[in-house]
Design a protein around this motif. Structure first.
Motif, PDB file in Angstrom:
ATOM      1  N   GLU A 166       0.816  -1.212   0.000  1.00 37.92           N
ATOM      2  CA  GLU A 166       0.000   0.000   0.000  1.00 37.92           C
ATOM      3  C   GLU A 166       0.850   1.264   0.000  1.00 37.92           C
ATOM      4  N   LEU A 168       2.760   3.485  -2.434  1.00 33.53           N
ATOM      5  CA  LEU A 168       2.953   3.733  -3.867  1.00 33.53           C
ATOM      6  C   LEU A 168       4.340   4.263  -4.197  1.00 33.53           C
ATOM      7  N   VAL A 171       6.993   1.909  -6.049  1.00 34.46           N
ATOM      8  CA  VAL A 171       7.097   1.692  -7.492  1.00 34.46           C
ATOM      9  C   VAL A 171       8.306   2.445  -8.032  1.00 34.46           C
ATOM     10  N   SER A 186       0.578  -4.554  -9.008  1.00 32.72           N
ATOM     11  CA  SER A 186      -0.114  -4.141  -7.788  1.00 32.72           C
ATOM     12  C   SER A 186      -0.769  -5.340  -7.127  1.00 32.72           C
ATOM     13  N   ASN A 188      -3.051  -4.548  -4.758  1.00 32.17           N
ATOM     14  CA  ASN A 188      -4.229  -3.879  -4.205  1.00 32.17           C
ATOM     15  C   ASN A 188      -5.064  -3.328  -5.353  1.00 32.17           C
ATOM     16  N   ALA A 192      -4.651   0.222  -8.048  1.00 31.43           N
ATOM     17  CA  ALA A 192      -4.079  -0.160  -9.341  1.00 31.43           C
ATOM     18  C   ALA A 192      -3.910   1.021 -10.281  1.00 31.43           C
ATOM     19  N   PHE A 195      -0.908   3.066  -9.144  1.00 28.98           N
ATOM     20  CA  PHE A 195       0.238   2.153  -9.238  1.00 28.98           C
ATOM     21  C   PHE A 195       0.712   2.060 -10.687  1.00 28.98           C
ATOM     22  N   GLY A 200       3.735   0.728 -12.840  1.00 33.66           N
ATOM     23  CA  GLY A 200       3.317  -0.662 -12.743  1.00 33.66           C
ATOM     24  C   GLY A 200       2.812  -1.193 -14.061  1.00 33.66           C
ATOM     25  N   CYS A 203      -2.065  -5.860 -12.321  1.00 36.58           N
ATOM     26  CA  CYS A 203      -2.530  -6.151 -10.959  1.00 36.58           C
ATOM     27  C   CYS A 203      -2.832  -7.633 -10.809  1.00 36.58           C
TER      28      CYS A 203
END
Length: 293
Positions: A166, A168, A171, A186, A188, A192, A195, A200, A203
């Motif tokens: 959780e 961020l 990243v 991700s 979560n 997403a 993220f 990212g 997910c």
């Protein structure tokens, strides 16, 4: 190596045993909906209550039913390094593309212990590793410096991370320390969107069990840099992301599946119990909001 919507599949039960027929239908539905990979035997798959024989059977069925249509990231995590290696060796032989390896839970290893654990797995198995950091469940936190050290030490083995910290900012920490080719996923659903914006690639999702097509469309919009469409889809899915955790997971997602898939039970394995009436109402409202009922 991986991208897009990747459901962390539930393990369906019927009368206390693994419901293979329901699981096969779930695998097909996920692939038909646009999921880019599948994760059997993760947290959502109640891996902690499966025997090793059941664990391996779930992975085997997932790979068999997917039949090469999408890669399988087999849940291989354990708080016992030797048992994690056993899962990895089986998954490699069965045809998995990678193993999802959670930071050992309950033992509470320090960072040197985490490095030793994942180094041992990388050095003794040919299966690529997706690190899994979920401090809310394991207590242990796979810190960015540790992730960077492991990924740089084993670039061909440690290929990705499912980050459910959780945080961020991690990243960017990973991108700066490892490079852009390291795959960040991700863990979560509700995070997403930011993220992915931070770098990212997708997910590993709980919500995708129930809304595979919507989650796949959302991830594709992110990949296309279509922020307007991504926000629109995220707004539809957002209440559902939280409803999946209105009670101990995966009880709410199994209840949701019993609403949207014929013949699917909401049965979970002890020590979990079926979700509460409050959680059921939250799930129903979220399913309705997403247009899934």
């Amino acid at each position: 190596m991986f991208s897009g919507s990747i459901p962390a599949l539930v393990t369906p039960f019927r009368d206390g045993t693994f419901d293979e027929a329901a699981f096969r239908r779930l695998v097909d539905w996920q692939i038909e909906g646009g999921s880019k990979a599948l994760v059997p035997c993760g947290t959502t798959g109640e891996a902690s209550t499966l025997s090793n024989a059941e664990h391996h059977r779930v992975i085997e069925i997932c790979i068999e039913q997917a039949a090469g249509r999408v890669p399988i990231i087999a849940g291989c995590g354990s708080n016992d390094t030797m048992n994690a290696l056993l899962h990895m060796q089986f998954s490699k032989k069965a045809g998995a593309a990678a193993g999802l390896c959670v930071a050992p839970y309950y033992n509470k290893p320090r960072q040197p212990g985490l490095i030793a654990h994942f180094s041992y797995l990388a050095e003794n198995s040919e299966l690529p590793i997706v690190l899994y950091n979920v401090p809310s469940r394991t207590v242990t936190d796979l810190e960015p410096e540790t992730t960077v050290e492991l990924a740089n030490k084993y670039p061909d083995k440690i290929v990705a991370i499912k980050d459910a910290s959780e945080d961020l900012s991690r990243v960017a920490d990973h991108r700066m320390g490892i490079g852009r080719d390291f795959c960040q996923l991700s863990g979560n659903d509700e995070l997403a969107l930011p993220f992915n914006a931070a770098g990212g690639k997708g997910c590993i999702s709980v919500t995708a069990n129930v809304a595979p097509a919507l989650c796949a469309q959302f991830q594709q919009a992110c990949a296309d840099n279509d922020l307007v469409e991504a926000r629109k889809l995220n707004d539809r899915l957002y209440p559902l992301h939280y409803a999946m955790f209105e009670d101990s997971s995966p009880a709410p997602v199994k209840y949701a599946l019993s609403r949207v898939m014929e013949g699917f039970t909401d049965e979970v394995r002890l020590p979990l119990t079926a979700c509460s009436e409050h959680a059921r109402k939250a799930v129903d409202a979220a399913l309705d909001h997403a247009g899934l009922l």
